[in-house]
Write a protein that holds these residues in place. Structure first.
Motif, PDB file in Angstrom:
ATOM      1  N   UNK A  43       0.649  -4.088   4.467  1.00 26.82           N
ATOM      2  CA  UNK A  43       1.458  -3.292   3.549  1.00 26.82           C
ATOM      3  C   UNK A  43       0.641  -2.129   2.986  1.00 26.82           C
ATOM      4  N   UNK A  44      -0.623  -2.383   2.678  1.00 23.29           N
ATOM      5  CA  UNK A  44      -1.475  -1.319   2.136  1.00 23.29           C
ATOM      6  C   UNK A  44      -1.705  -0.224   3.175  1.00 23.29           C
ATOM      7  N   UNK A  45      -1.912  -0.615   4.434  1.00 24.09           N
ATOM      8  CA  UNK A  45      -2.116   0.380   5.490  1.00 24.09           C
ATOM      9  C   UNK A  45      -0.846   1.190   5.698  1.00 24.09           C
ATOM     10  N   UNK A  86       1.351   1.879   3.449  1.00 27.43           N
ATOM     11  CA  UNK A  86       1.452   2.794   2.311  1.00 27.43           C
ATOM     12  C   UNK A  86       0.515   3.978   2.477  1.00 27.43           C
ATOM     13  N   UNK A  87      -0.703   3.714   2.979  1.00 27.26           N
ATOM     14  CA  UNK A  87      -1.661   4.803   3.210  1.00 27.26           C
ATOM     15  C   UNK A  87      -1.132   5.772   4.266  1.00 27.26           C
ATOM     16  N   UNK A  88      -0.541   5.235   5.327  1.00 26.80           N
ATOM     17  CA  UNK A  88       0.040   6.067   6.375  1.00 26.80           C
ATOM     18  C   UNK A  88       1.208   6.889   5.833  1.00 26.80           C
ATOM     19  N   UNK A  89       2.069   6.240   5.063  1.00 22.01           N
ATOM     20  CA  UNK A  89       3.221   6.937   4.476  1.00 22.01           C
ATOM     21  C   UNK A  89       2.758   8.060   3.555  1.00 22.01           C
ATOM     22  N   UNK A  90       1.708   7.797   2.783  1.00 19.21           N
ATOM     23  CA  UNK A  90       1.161   8.816   1.888  1.00 19.21           C
ATOM     24  C   UNK A  90       0.631  10.005   2.684  1.00 19.21           C
TER      25      UNK A  90
END
Length: 398
Positions: free
Chosen positions: A284-286, A288-292
């Motif tokens: 989930x964190x990865x 979110x980082x990609x989406x950002x």
């Protein structure tokens, strides 16, 4: 009597000069690449170099031809199948270990007639990839094929990210091929139009702050013309600010560039910090980082492009700090990717993470449409390159 050794001129001296020039242009950009240093890399003097080339523009044209020759070789697979072509191209690109994106980043510095000729040759060089994808995916419309060509070509142009990490050549070839294949296999493409020109009809509100207006104008001009072709007077005129007021906010053009780049890095790291603190699930964190990264690319793509392409123009005493910030940001992606994909070693995860970021940025410049549509497409491309199966695990913000 002492014998004097005679140093014979190598028969491939011109090719050696071109290869050295290509590396200098990639490392330092067109304007900062020095004829004397290119000559020194080959073991000759500046005047000796001028026997082969009239100046830096001639050298740049030759360096771009050098890049195109590499593409012609990479996409010249004897087998017509898509998978065979991708494997062949990945292996050739890794073996050549040539600079890439010289054409993309430096075409503005070429004479128009030379630029037009090289553009035509560049397109012909990647035509076999287009034909292979079209044959493998006969149901796709032209724009969808163009999108897959752009993504796969961007992956296959990232060989130096893999060779820089000193990966085993077989493993690097497999990872590059798999990433390119994943892009080519994308389905349910919500294709947006390919950009034919910068900008568009989308409206916007200009910033009220003079400092922000300066930064906004500079980012736009850097993207349109390249950093070196833009002067402080140009920035001031575009921002509606001239004279001493401009220098009240920034000491010079390089200070503006440093501010643009560090703000991008701060924004990226701010978001990834939030992603890390919001969950204990690395997938989930990865995501979110990609989406950002995608969102910032779509909303502030010209500024992010400055980070990726103009950092060579940052003064040397400030460049090291920026490079460290870049490395730290990429390291967060790497740490998360290793936890999501334990089959990857750290060097492999770093190559894939940096490739995904490069592919997203390059493809963003080729697409136009509603920000949400472009963002969704780029997010899916990023997941394909990273080898993340299934849909995104968080909705993110597009």
């Amino acid at each position: 009597m002492t014998e004097v050794a005679v140093q014979r001129r190598p028969r491939n001296r011109k090719q050696l000069i071109v290869a050295a020039a290509a590396k200098q242009f990639e490392r330092r950009g067109f304007h900062d690449a020095a004829i004397a240093e290119i000559a020194a890399d080959v073991g000759i003097t500046g005047p000796a170099l001028y026997r082969h080339f009239r100046g830096k523009q001639d050298l740049l044209a030759a360096a771009v031809e050098f890049e195109i020759e590499g593409l012609e070789a990479a996409y010249g697979a004897p087998q017509p199948g898509l998978q065979e072509l991708l494997e062949y191209a990945a292996g050739k690109s890794l073996a050549q270990n040539r600079p890439s994106a010289l054409w993309e980043r430096n075409q503005a510095y070429l004479e128009p007639s030379v630029s037009a000729e090289l553009r035509d040759r560049y397109q012909k060089a990647i035509a076999p990839l287009h034909e292979a994808i079209q044959t493998a995916r006969p149901g796709l419309a032209g724009p969808a094929v163009e999108l897959l060509v752009a993504g796969a070509h961007a992956v296959l142009s990232s060989s130096r990210l893999f060779s820089r990490n000193k990966l085993d050549s077989g493993r690097a070839r497999m990872l590059m091929t798999k990433a390119a294949s994943a892009v080519c296999e994308m389905t349910d493409l919500g294709v947006v139009e390919r950009a034919t020109a910068r900008g568009g009809a989308r409206g916007r509100i200009m910033p009220a702050s003079r400092r922000e207006a300066i930064l906004e104008a500079a980012v736009t001009l850097f993207a349109e013309r390249g950093y070196q072709a833009v002067g402080m007077d140009d920035i001031g005129a575009a921002a509606g600010i001239t004279g001493p007021t401009l220098y009240h906010h920034f000491s010079g053009k390089s200070a503006i560039l440093v501010t643009v780049i560090t703000r991008c890095l701060d924004a990226l790291y701010f978001d990834v910090s939030g992603a890390l603190s919001a969950t204990d699930d690395p997938a989930r964190a990865l995501d979110s980082a990609l989406t950002s990264f995608v969102r910032i690319n779509v909303e502030h793509g010209d500024a992010l492009s400055a980070l990726l392409t103009e950092v060579v123009n940052v003064p040397a005493d400030e460049r090291a700090a920026i490079r460290r910030l870049q490395h730290d940001y990429a390291s967060e992606w790497v740490a998360l990717l290793i936890r999501v994909r334990p089959d990857l070693a750290a060097a492999e995860a770093e190559a894939l993470a940096r490739t995904a970021q490069s592919v997203i940025n390059r493809m963003r410049r080729q697409l136009r449409g509603e920000p949400g549509d472009v963002g969704n497409q780029l997010n899916r491309v990023g997941r394909a390159v990273l080898g993340l199966a299934g849909p995104a695990v968080s909705s993110g913000h597009q």
